[in-house]
Design an enzyme around this catalytic site. Structure first.
Site, PDB file in Angstrom:
ATOM      1  N   ASP A   6      -8.565  -8.802   1.158  1.00  0.00           N
ATOM      2  CA  ASP A   6      -9.486  -8.156   2.098  1.00  0.00           C
ATOM      3  C   ASP A   6     -10.585  -9.161   2.443  1.00  0.00           C
ATOM      4  OD1 ASP A   6     -10.783  -4.838   2.281  1.00  0.00           O
ATOM      5  OD2 ASP A   6     -11.714  -6.619   3.112  1.00  0.00           O
ATOM      6  N   ASP A 101      -8.423  -6.885   8.898  1.00  0.00           N
ATOM      7  CA  ASP A 101      -8.995  -7.738   7.842  1.00  0.00           C
ATOM      8  C   ASP A 101      -8.362  -7.535   6.466  1.00  0.00           C
ATOM      9  OD1 ASP A 101     -10.035  -5.236   7.286  1.00  0.00           O
ATOM     10  OD2 ASP A 101     -11.976  -6.018   6.655  1.00  0.00           O
ATOM     11  N   GLU A 102      -7.207  -6.893   6.396  1.00  0.00           N
ATOM     12  CA  GLU A 102      -6.583  -6.628   5.096  1.00  0.00           C
ATOM     13  C   GLU A 102      -5.084  -6.825   5.155  1.00  0.00           C
ATOM     14  OE1 GLU A 102      -7.343  -2.754   3.143  1.00  0.00           O
ATOM     15  OE2 GLU A 102      -8.975  -2.634   4.591  1.00  0.00           O
TER      16      GLU A 102
END
Length: 414
Positions: A6, A101-102
DNA sequence: TCTGGGGTCCTAGGACCC
DNA sequence: TCTGGGGTCCTAGGACCC
């Protein structure tokens, strides 16, 4: 074994890569129309700016503490996201991109996951400038929890083993667990379940009654039993495109213009994933926050005569539906559309009774795709999309497209 | 003055079938 | 008085995610 990687404060971190003076300072990034804070640096979090806080409510606070306030620059974030992912792929070929974002990484066969994670952490930072945290466990839910711990520890890496993680779980509020929102948190609180440990040790049939099969899965995942598989990217089943207007609109012509543009955006995304729409839904509404103003919200849907990815059909259908629900005398805030029941292009079923000029239309659409690829988005556009764009969203503090536009590429001075 | 956008999955209930 | 049993499909609403 799997890992969740993350990016820390992702949008803020993207901005910091190209403006190092933001390092160490409180920074927030706002949603569309500069509406809400959707990303905050640690310094901004420490000032008490909440996720999703409407900007006008924190404006004074920001002024007092010199918070740097930026509009969101999705073109930059999207490109930075692709760069981070390409580094991750070197560590784990089997990966699932979960959000901008992960990513979940499959760690089968890796002997020392923690050592690998540390190296991954270092390399992503060096190659992209983005700081990341890594949580490792043998279920997705535990990996999410481990990631949270990794972030709070500052080391950036945390591995949880089901046999030994009870102590760690007892410190995590149950509402912080992946899959448990506000409602379930409150329901669980009534049963005296307040930490991740409480949930992990609860009676499964009871949990199933409270939150169905989904919550029971969460319970099992907290015990290290993997119930949520790694997924391959699937084409979207529906595509939605909508925006709030920069200013309220009262004229149907302005709303039509906005809707035409959103329709084109949706069609573009649908064409990119190679699917055809079988239906379309249009919605329209006033500003719900203005309680004293007259309110009107409506939506309407219609199936298309045959599955299509034709711009002209989609736009004209959307505008026809809009006319049916538009009422004058209201101040409109938002419109949008959904393309429904998307099917793969090769599964197209032709219309039995009408002769359609499908092939020439397809050629025209492909030509427009190519022109827009060459001359930029909206290099060629429909007249109904308009030129004035009164409805355009506010974006007062937007940084440059540093990585995707030749004319905005950073320059270095000596 | 000012409050984002885009998704997924699950469940219950209604309508319909034989 | 008493009214079957087994199924599918669709939709709306709720809950969650980032």
């Amino acid at each position: 074994m799997l890992a969740l990687v993350d990016c820390n404060n992702f949008y803020v971190s993207c901005e910091r890569v190209f403006d190092p003076s933001l390092e160490g300072r409180p920074v927030i990034v706002l949603s569309n129309n500069d509406g809400c804070a959707v990303a905050r640096s640690n310094e901004a979090k420490a000032l008490g700016i909440r996720m999703g806080a409407p900007f006008f409510q924190v404006r004074d606070l920001c002024n007092r503490h010199g918070v740097v306030v930026l509009s969101s620059n999705y073109e930059l974030y999207g490109d930075m996201s692709r760069r981070v992912t390409s580094v991750l792929r070197e560590f784990a070929p089997q990966l699932e991109i979960y959000s901008i974002d992960e990513s979940f990484l499959h760690l089968g066969g890796i002997e020392d996951p923690t050592a690998m994670a540390k190296e991954l952490n270092r390399k992503v930072r060096q190659w992209t400038g983005i700081p990341v945290s890594v949580g490792i466990a043998n279920s997705k839910t535990l990996a999410k929890a481990a990631n949270k711990i990794a972030k709070s520890k500052g080391s950036g890496v945390c591995q949880l083993e089901p046999a030994t993680c009870t102590e760690s779980l007892s410190k995590i509020p149950v509402g912080d667990i992946w899959g448990i929102g506000r409602r379930l948190r409150d329901k669980l609180a009534h049963l005296g379940i307040s930490t991740a440990k409480d949930l992990a040790q609860a009676h499964p049939p009871l949990i199933r009654r409270i939150g169905g099969v989904t919550l029971e899965r969460t319970l099992r995942e907290l015990n290290g039993i993997s119930c949520i598989e790694m997924e391959q990217p699937q084409p979207r089943k529906n595509i939605c495109s909508s925006r709030s207007f920069g200013h309220p609109l009262t004229e149907i012509s302005d709303v039509e213009e906005a809707l035409s543009n959103y329709a084109i955006t949706a069609v573009q995304r649908m064409r990119d994933q190679g699917t055809l729409a079988q239906g379309i839904q249009v919605f329209l509404g006033t500003n719900t926050f203005k309680e004293n103003a007259p309110q009107y919200h409506n939506s309407i849907s219609s199936s298309l005569p045959e599955p299509t990815d034709d711009r002209f059909t989609i736009v004209s259908t959307a505008l026809r539906l809009l006319k049916q629900i538009f009422r004058s005398g209201y101040s409109y805030k938002k419109t949008g559309l959904l393309l429904l029941d998307l099917v793969p292009r090769h599964m197209r079923q032709g219309e039995l009774f009408t002769q359609s000029n499908t092939e020439s239309r397809a050629q025209l659409n492909r030509a427009l795709d190519e022109l827009n690829l060459q001359y930029g988005r909206n290099g060629v556009f429909l007249a109904s999309q308009g030129i004035d764009r009164k409805w355009k969203m506010r974006r007062n503090q937007c940084t440059k497209r540093w990585t995707t536009s030749w004319s905005e590429i950073p320059t270095a001075g000596i």
